[in-house]
Design a protein around this motif. Structure first.
Motif, PDB file in Angstrom:
ATOM      1  N   SER A  25       0.560  -1.168   0.268  1.00 16.73           N
ATOM      2  CA  SER A  25       0.057   0.078  -0.163  1.00 16.73           C
ATOM      3  C   SER A  25       0.527   1.095  -0.121  1.00 16.73           C
ATOM      4  CB  SER A  25      -0.614  -0.103   1.228  1.00 16.73           C
ATOM      5  OG  SER A  25      -0.338  -0.150   2.547  1.00 16.73           O
ATOM      6  N   MET A  26       1.813   1.117   0.159  1.00 14.37           N
ATOM      7  CA  MET A  26       3.123   2.418   0.085  1.00 14.37           C
ATOM      8  C   MET A  26       3.348   2.434  -1.185  1.00 14.37           C
ATOM      9  SD  MET A  26       3.276   4.244   2.913  1.00 14.37           S
ATOM     10  CE  MET A  26       4.414   5.227   3.001  1.00 14.37           C
ATOM     11  N   ALA A  27       3.788   1.683  -1.643  1.00 11.91           N
ATOM     12  CA  ALA A  27       4.158   1.327  -3.153  1.00 11.91           C
ATOM     13  C   ALA A  27       3.075   1.979  -3.651  1.00 11.91           C
ATOM     14  CB  ALA A  27       4.932  -0.194  -3.702  1.00 11.91           C
ATOM     15  N   LEU A  28       1.766   1.872  -3.875  1.00 14.06           N
ATOM     16  CA  LEU A  28       1.052   2.553  -4.491  1.00 14.06           C
ATOM     17  C   LEU A  28       0.693   3.949  -4.397  1.00 14.06           C
ATOM     18  CD1 LEU A  28      -1.906   1.843  -6.412  1.00 14.06           C
ATOM     19  CD2 LEU A  28      -3.034   0.912  -3.924  1.00 14.06           C
ATOM     20  N   ALA A  29       0.632   4.077  -2.570  1.00 19.22           N
ATOM     21  CA  ALA A  29       0.433   5.866  -2.406  1.00 19.22           C
ATOM     22  C   ALA A  29       1.647   6.675  -2.772  1.00 19.22           C
ATOM     23  CB  ALA A  29       0.486   5.292  -0.578  1.00 19.22           C
ATOM     24  N   ALA A  30       2.697   6.503  -3.463  1.00 15.79           N
ATOM     25  CA  ALA A  30       3.775   6.700  -3.928  1.00 15.79           C
ATOM     26  C   ALA A  30       3.501   6.542  -5.260  1.00 15.79           C
ATOM     27  CB  ALA A  30       5.023   5.961  -3.576  1.00 15.79           C
ATOM     28  N   VAL A  31       3.308   5.549  -5.963  1.00 13.20           N
ATOM     29  CA  VAL A  31       2.569   6.457  -7.313  1.00 13.20           C
ATOM     30  C   VAL A  31       1.298   7.180  -7.374  1.00 13.20           C
ATOM     31  CG1 VAL A  31       0.905   4.617  -9.114  1.00 13.20           C
ATOM     32  CG2 VAL A  31       3.601   3.702  -8.347  1.00 13.20           C
ATOM     33  N   ALA A  32       0.382   7.400  -6.679  1.00 14.15           N
ATOM     34  CA  ALA A  32      -0.584   7.661  -6.146  1.00 14.15           C
ATOM     35  C   ALA A  32      -0.481   9.322  -6.511  1.00 14.15           C
ATOM     36  CB  ALA A  32      -1.965   6.885  -5.929  1.00 14.15           C
ATOM     37  N   SER A  33       0.963   9.903  -5.771  1.00 12.18           N
ATOM     38  CA  SER A  33       0.962  10.853  -5.382  1.00 12.18           C
ATOM     39  C   SER A  33       2.052  11.509  -6.309  1.00 12.18           C
ATOM     40  CB  SER A  33       2.288  10.652  -4.556  1.00 12.18           C
ATOM     41  OG  SER A  33       3.145  10.219  -4.321  1.00 12.18           O
ATOM     42  N   TYR A  34       2.251  10.494  -7.099  1.00 11.13           N
ATOM     43  CA  TYR A  34       2.840  10.867  -8.504  1.00 11.13           C
ATOM     44  C   TYR A  34       1.687  11.659  -9.577  1.00 11.13           C
ATOM     45  CZ  TYR A  34       4.100  11.241 -13.433  1.00 11.13           C
ATOM     46  OH  TYR A  34       4.253  11.662 -14.669  1.00 11.13           O
ATOM     47  N   PHE A  35       0.691  11.305  -9.908  1.00  7.44           N
ATOM     48  CA  PHE A  35      -0.319  12.084 -10.430  1.00  7.44           C
ATOM     49  C   PHE A  35      -0.873  13.345  -9.204  1.00  7.44           C
ATOM     50  CE2 PHE A  35      -0.089   8.343 -11.496  1.00  7.44           C
ATOM     51  CZ  PHE A  35       0.022   8.159 -13.204  1.00  7.44           C
ATOM     52  N   ALA A  36      -1.392  12.888  -7.752  1.00  8.42           N
ATOM     53  CA  ALA A  36      -1.439  14.556  -7.141  1.00  8.42           C
ATOM     54  C   ALA A  36      -0.818  15.541  -7.407  1.00  8.42           C
ATOM     55  CB  ALA A  36      -1.233  13.642  -5.577  1.00  8.42           C
ATOM     56  N   ARG A  37       0.614  14.992  -7.566  1.00  9.84           N
ATOM     57  CA  ARG A  37       1.371  16.547  -7.761  1.00  9.84           C
ATOM     58  C   ARG A  37       1.174  17.024  -8.797  1.00  9.84           C
ATOM     59  NH1 ARG A  37       5.709  13.164  -5.077  1.00  9.84           N
ATOM     60  NH2 ARG A  37       5.553  12.121  -7.342  1.00  9.84           N
ATOM     61  N   ARG A  38       0.625  16.517 -10.332  1.00  4.61           N
ATOM     62  CA  ARG A  38       0.222  16.389 -11.171  1.00  4.61           C
ATOM     63  C   ARG A  38      -0.321  17.565 -10.721  1.00  4.61           C
ATOM     64  NH1 ARG A  38       1.609  11.862 -16.185  1.00  4.61           N
ATOM     65  NH2 ARG A  38       0.632  14.221 -17.335  1.00  4.61           N
ATOM     66  N   GLY A  39      -1.886  16.726 -10.657  1.00  3.94           N
ATOM     67  CA  GLY A  39      -3.054  17.192 -10.558  1.00  3.94           C
ATOM     68  C   GLY A  39      -3.705  17.155 -11.199  1.00  3.94           C
ATOM     69  N   SER A  40      -2.984  15.738 -12.167  1.00  6.12           N
ATOM     70  CA  SER A  40      -4.451  15.048 -13.635  1.00  6.12           C
ATOM     71  C   SER A  40      -3.965  13.927 -13.625  1.00  6.12           C
ATOM     72  CB  SER A  40      -4.086  15.727 -14.678  1.00  6.12           C
ATOM     73  OG  SER A  40      -3.271  16.185 -15.148  1.00  6.12           O
ATOM     74  N   ILE A  41      -4.433  12.891 -14.572  1.00  2.54           N
ATOM     75  CA  ILE A  41      -4.331  11.952 -15.203  1.00  2.54           C
ATOM     76  C   ILE A  41      -5.128  11.729 -16.513  1.00  2.54           C
ATOM     77  CG2 ILE A  41      -5.902  10.027 -13.790  1.00  2.54           C
ATOM     78  CD1 ILE A  41      -4.419   7.747 -13.530  1.00  2.54           C
ATOM     79  N   ASP A  42      -4.030  11.293 -17.311  1.00  6.61           N
ATOM     80  CA  ASP A  42      -4.722  11.013 -18.611  1.00  6.61           C
ATOM     81  C   ASP A  42      -5.302  12.108 -19.558  1.00  6.61           C
ATOM     82  OD1 ASP A  42      -4.053   8.970 -18.868  1.00  6.61           O
ATOM     83  OD2 ASP A  42      -5.080   7.664 -18.320  1.00  6.61           O
ATOM     84  N   SER A  43      -5.487  14.136 -18.122  1.00  9.04           N
ATOM     85  CA  SER A  43      -5.919  14.940 -18.738  1.00  9.04           C
ATOM     86  C   SER A  43      -7.145  15.162 -18.225  1.00  9.04           C
ATOM     87  CB  SER A  43      -5.659  15.421 -20.048  1.00  9.04           C
ATOM     88  OG  SER A  43      -4.791  14.964 -21.036  1.00  9.04           O
ATOM     89  N   HIS A  44      -7.564  14.235 -17.573  1.00  5.85           N
ATOM     90  CA  HIS A  44      -8.531  14.006 -15.894  1.00  5.85           C
ATOM     91  C   HIS A  44      -8.059  14.951 -14.548  1.00  5.85           C
ATOM     92  CE1 HIS A  44     -11.430  12.008 -18.932  1.00  5.85           C
ATOM     93  NE2 HIS A  44     -10.964  11.390 -19.399  1.00  5.85           N
ATOM     94  N   PRO A  45      -8.788  15.696 -14.522  1.00  5.13           N
ATOM     95  CA  PRO A  45      -8.308  16.524 -12.761  1.00  5.13           C
ATOM     96  C   PRO A  45      -8.294  15.379 -12.262  1.00  5.13           C
ATOM     97  CG  PRO A  45      -9.452  18.183 -14.062  1.00  5.13           C
ATOM     98  CD  PRO A  45      -9.355  16.476 -14.987  1.00  5.13           C
ATOM     99  N   VAL A  46      -7.753  15.303 -11.012  1.00  2.00           N
ATOM    100  CA  VAL A  46      -7.588  14.360  -9.860  1.00  2.00           C
ATOM    101  C   VAL A  46      -6.597  14.708  -8.422  1.00  2.00           C
ATOM    102  CG1 VAL A  46      -5.303  12.848 -10.621  1.00  2.00           C
ATOM    103  CG2 VAL A  46      -7.554  11.898  -9.421  1.00  2.00           C
ATOM    104  N   THR A  47      -7.572  14.572  -7.246  1.00  2.00           N
ATOM    105  CA  THR A  47      -7.192  14.519  -6.329  1.00  2.00           C
ATOM    106  C   THR A  47      -6.424  13.245  -5.895  1.00  2.00           C
ATOM    107  OG1 THR A  47      -8.570  15.607  -4.972  1.00  2.00           O
ATOM    108  CG2 THR A  47      -7.886  17.256  -6.178  1.00  2.00           C
ATOM    109  N   VAL A  48      -5.877  13.311  -4.953  1.00  2.58           N
ATOM    110  CA  VAL A  48      -5.866  11.940  -3.797  1.00  2.58           C
ATOM    111  C   VAL A  48      -5.242  11.938  -3.081  1.00  2.58           C
ATOM    112  CG1 VAL A  48      -4.404   9.684  -3.982  1.00  2.58           C
ATOM    113  CG2 VAL A  48      -4.346  11.394  -6.078  1.00  2.58           C
TER     114      VAL A  48
END
Length: 351
Positions: free
Chosen positions: A25-48
């Motif tokens: 789950s920590m590895a998953l959180a690290a991957v998700a944090s990348y998109f949290a910093r970008r603020g989007s995934i595949d051009s779709h806004p996202v917060t985590v």
């Protein structure tokens, strides 16, 4: 991986990482944090955001939960909630009770944060262990199909498992690269638990004796069986809906129609009727006992099913009142035909 999972969920605007503090789950959180910093995934806004569930089953669990929450905040996830639960499931084992309490906490956290998806860190190794445990318990298709990559939750948030294609070694490597210090749950190697024995002893033994790739093969079996289980579930659900008849809180199924069904569907329809009046999923042995009522003469039963449900077979004579089948005569009486299989919730005893 994560992008594909969120695409299947319709790109929710806010997602929630369920984190125990362990490597997966920590590895998953690290991957998700990348998109949290970008603020989007595949051009779709996202917060985590994230949630840590403290089961209070081990000494120092509160400290582990607080440390994990701090690490998640450092990764940039927000908000990060800690939910403390009491594990006290009546009539179930400790693992099942902890799982029930955990999922209730996850659903509550998702509702509080307005999350459209909950991310779970289960890996391919977890899937392989699940299939092996199902085999050992003599479970059916649904259990052997393992965990789903995507599953509707009890609330509005969908459950996503984006790491089901990764090995546990992969998540440990992610933690190392990201310089994370995950918590290692001692119960994961405690031989008192069947899952722990499967993880530490059984799977390594199979890999040693049968060669590498056993875990991947078990996970692939789960993927194949998920397709079969989904098809059978769809057929059973539509069949049950078309057959069930209600009389207050009592459900009944016509015998003739049940007899014509393929056994795989007939057993599922009977299980659905039991659940429909408030029962739990019957064991295979209980299902066989209930299904055997169809081969009895006249009214028969009850067969007790889990969750306080009794199954009866009512003959046409009992359903329709005195008639030809029950009328005394000089010759041998013809056995009454069975009309329905009836499922009744049992009233709790009064004192």
């Amino acid at each position: 991986m994560l992008g594909d999972a969120l695409a299947q969920a319709g790109y929710p605007a806010h997602v929630l990482v369920a984190c125990s503090g362990g490597p997966d789950s920590m590895a998953l959180a690290a991957v998700a944090s990348y998109f949290a910093r970008r603020g989007s995934i595949d051009s779709h806004p996202v917060t985590v955001g994230a949630v840590v569930v403290d089961h209070q089953l081990q000494e120092g669990s509160g400290r582990v939960a607080a440390d994990t929450a701090g690490a998640l905040r450092e990764l940039g996830l927000a908000p990060v909630d800690v939910h403390t639960v009491t594990v006290a499931g009546a009539g179930m084992g400790p693992e099942a009770a902890a799982r029930e309490a955990r999922h209730a906490a996850l659903e509550a956290a998702a509702a509080d944060q307005g999350a459209g998806a909950i991310l779970l860190g289960h890996t391919l190794d977890d899937q392989a262990e699940q299939v092996l445990l199902g085999l050992a318990r003599g479970s059916g298709t649904r259990s052997l199909a393992g965990m789903r990559p995507t599953r509707a939750g009890a609330g509005s948030a969908v459950l996503l498992r984006p790491f089901l294609g990764l090995r546990r070694a992969d998540t440990e490597e992610i933690c190392e690269v990201e310089e994370l210090d995950p918590w290692h749950d001692p119960t994961n190697t405690d031989p008192a638990f069947a899952r722990s024995r499967t993880r530490v002893e059984v799977l390594p033994h199979l890999e040693e004796k049968l060669g590498p790739g056993v875990a991947e093969s078990l996970a692939r079996t789960a993927s194949i069986l998920q397709l079969d289980a989904d098809y059978l579930e769809d057929v059973a659900e539509s069949t049950y809906t078309s057959l069930v008849q209600w009389n207050g809180g009592e459900a009944s199924l016509p015998e003739d129609a049940l007899r014509d069904l393929a056994p795989a569907i007939r057993f599922r329809v009977i299980a659905k009727a039991a659940a429909g009046v408030g029962g739990q999923q019957p064991s295979y042995r209980r299902l066989v006992a209930a299904e055997a009522l169809l081969r009895r003469q006249g009214s028969a039963g009850p067969v007790q099913l889990p969750g306080g449900v009794a199954a009866y077979r009512l003959s046409l004579a009992e359903l329709e009142g005195p008639g030809t089948a029950d009328r005394p005569g000089t010759g041998p009486r013809e056995p009454a035909r069975c009309g329905k299989l009836v499922f009744r919730p049992q009233k709790p005893a009064t004192h």
